[in-house]
Design a protein around this motif. Structure first.
Motif, short mmCIF file in Angstrom:
data_model
loop_
_atom_site.label_atom_id
_atom_site.label_comp_id
_atom_site.label_asym_id
_atom_site.label_seq_id
_atom_site.Cartn_x
_atom_site.Cartn_y
_atom_site.Cartn_z
N ASP A 169 0.81 -1.22 0.00
CA ASP A 169 0.00 0.00 0.00
C ASP A 169 0.84 1.27 0.00
O ASP A 169 0.39 2.30 -0.49
CB ASP A 169 -0.91 0.03 1.24
CG ASP A 169 -1.88 -1.12 1.26
OD1 ASP A 169 -2.93 -1.03 0.61
OD2 ASP A 169 -1.58 -2.13 1.93
N SER A 170 2.02 1.21 0.60
CA SER A 170 2.85 2.40 0.74
C SER A 170 4.27 2.09 0.31
O SER A 170 4.90 1.16 0.83
CB SER A 170 2.84 2.89 2.19
OG SER A 170 3.63 4.06 2.34
N PHE A 171 4.77 2.84 -0.68
CA PHE A 171 6.15 2.72 -1.16
C PHE A 171 7.02 3.66 -0.35
O PHE A 171 6.92 4.89 -0.47
CB PHE A 171 6.24 3.10 -2.64
CG PHE A 171 5.60 2.13 -3.60
CD1 PHE A 171 4.85 1.05 -3.16
CD2 PHE A 171 5.77 2.31 -4.97
CE1 PHE A 171 4.26 0.17 -4.06
CE2 PHE A 171 5.19 1.43 -5.88
CZ PHE A 171 4.44 0.36 -5.43
N LYS A 172 7.89 3.09 0.46
CA LYS A 172 8.67 3.89 1.41
C LYS A 172 10.09 4.13 0.90
O LYS A 172 10.79 3.19 0.52
CB LYS A 172 8.72 3.19 2.76
CG LYS A 172 9.35 4.02 3.88
CD LYS A 172 9.15 3.35 5.22
CE LYS A 172 9.52 4.28 6.35
NZ LYS A 172 9.20 3.68 7.68
N ILE A 173 10.51 5.38 0.95
CA ILE A 173 11.86 5.80 0.57
C ILE A 173 12.69 5.94 1.85
O ILE A 173 12.28 6.66 2.77
CB ILE A 173 11.85 7.13 -0.20
CG1 ILE A 173 10.85 7.10 -1.36
CG2 ILE A 173 13.25 7.49 -0.66
CD1 ILE A 173 11.11 6.05 -2.40
#
Length: 408
Positions: free
Chosen positions: A248-252
């Protein structure tokens, strides 16, 4: 395919970098206060900064998550309670927690604030994900050790309204989900309390005890000695696969990184995600552009980490612990003076007559000549050789607030 448009979650080391992340395409930003997060050496945010950051981001339609993901000792607990009372007042969109005791304090003191469970909690199976969800977490951050196949299996075994967040870009720890003891052992600075000295980037030798001072390099097939030094994760070419896994969330990663890094990575992933949801063929067509653009900030060569299986020896860098620098970063306008000239805190040397690049959030890179340069006291200078100096610029094309200035 799980085809919900993912959140792009970007780091911010300071209030200024938060504004850059918001401007360059983040849907959400994660930040740390001055205590209880795992990046104690970042500039971080005072209590007043945290409130201002939330107000600024919310005014731009962006969420703010605050890290409180240390592994706490008894001496930390009373301070954490007071900190959470303050967070309850300023209302972040979520708090990121790893420690089960800290989790319970958060549930008691600020039950209305969503909790996201940090990757530091070693979240590697669906029963663990469901454990946290049943305690009240809304999101769990997957361990970096998970493959896409494992993540997809977790998605199939958890409630559809609960979220998975996964790192897609940035530095990798040579440890289990970031829980490392090397820093504490060597320097007394505990990585699990936010004070990591990054000994995984150091150079190591072997010494025979009867021959003090005679060092033998630790070599792997004669490639060098940086035995813990991983390449950086980069998944910009695998957006469909990440979506198929149900993330759900693409984290950098990068709460210690510069505004240039955050802007470059945010803008690139923003374009990749938007291109894919506009037309998958457009995304495929532009893959080379994403790769070229992402290399314009600092990086250590790229890997896909554990996503397609256990990494081998090719995922390490054996000959150096330094970054590759794609572009030279000069700063960004944080204000305009009485003559409407941009004012920057200069990061690297440049000079009058140079042509530099204005990096725009919409994807444009505009050339602009430096016509004049002045110090804060109005003195004209020909160049700015001293990092940290406040410089007023006359330019043939004027940048906007928080536009990145660079040369590539």
């Amino acid at each position: 395919m799980y085809n919900k448009k993912p959140e792009l979650l970007c780091p911010a080391s300071s209030p200024e970098v938060l504004k850059v992340a918001v401007r360059y395409g983040a849907d959400a930003v994660y930040i740390g206060g001055e205590s209880y997060g795992l990046r104690a050496n970042a500039k971080n945010f005072t209590d007043d900064d945290l409130k201002d950051a939330i107000d600024f981001a919310h005014n731009h339609g962006v969420k703010v998550y605050i890290t409180a993901n240390i592994y706490a000792h008894d001496r930390d607990l009373s301070g954490i309670e007071e900190y959470f009372k303050y967070l309850r007042e300023i209302k972040p969109d979520a708090v990121l927690i790893a420690d089960a005791g800290v989790f319970m304090i958060a549930k008691r003191i600020m039950p209305e604030i969503p909790i996201h469970v940090s990757t530091q909690a070693n979240n590697t199976n669906y029963e663990e994900f469901n454990f946290w969800y049943n305690l009240g977490a809304e999101r769990v951050v997957s361990a970096r050790e998970l493959s896409l196949a494992e993540t997809k299996d977790i998605r199939a075994h958890i409630p559809s309204d609960r979220e998975i967040e996964s790192f897609v870009h940035g530095a990798m720890c040579i440890s289990y989900s970031g829980r490392c003891l090397l820093s504490n052992y060597f320097t007394g600075r505990d990585a699990n309390q936010g004070a990591c000295t990054h000994p995984c980037r150091w150079k190591y030798y072997v010494m025979e005890e009867t021959r003090p001072g005679e060092y033998l390099p630790v070599e792997e097939n004669e490639r060098g000695t940086y035995i813990f030094n991983s390449k950086d994760l980069c998944m910009v070419d695998y957006v469909p696969e990440l979506l198929d896994a149900g993330i759900d969330s693409f984290k950098i990663e990068g709460r210690m990184k510069t505004a240039l890094y955050v802007a470059t990575v945010a803008r690139t992933y923003r374009k990749a995600i938007d291109d894919y949801f506009t037309d998958p063929s457009l995304y495929e067509k532009n893959k080379a552009i994403y790769t070229d653009e992402i290399k314009k900030c600092t990086y250590r060569q790229f890997t896909t980490g554990f996503y397609f299986g256990k990494p081998g020896n090719e995922e390490q860098i054996y000959d150096s612990n330094t970054y590759i620098t794609g572009c030279t970063y000069y700063g960004y306008p944080h204000a305009f003076d009485e003559n409407d000239n941009p004012v920057i805190e200069q990061k690297n040397k440049f000079a009058v007559g140079d042509t530099i690049e204005i990096m725009k959030p919409d994807g444009r890179d505009i050339k602009s000549e430096v016509i004049g340069m002045y110090t804060d006291d109005g003195a004209r200078v020909d160049s700015c050789p001293h990092p940290g100096e406040m410089i007023h610029l006359e330019m043939s094309v004027k940048p906007e607030l928080y536009d990145i200035l660079r040369s590539c």
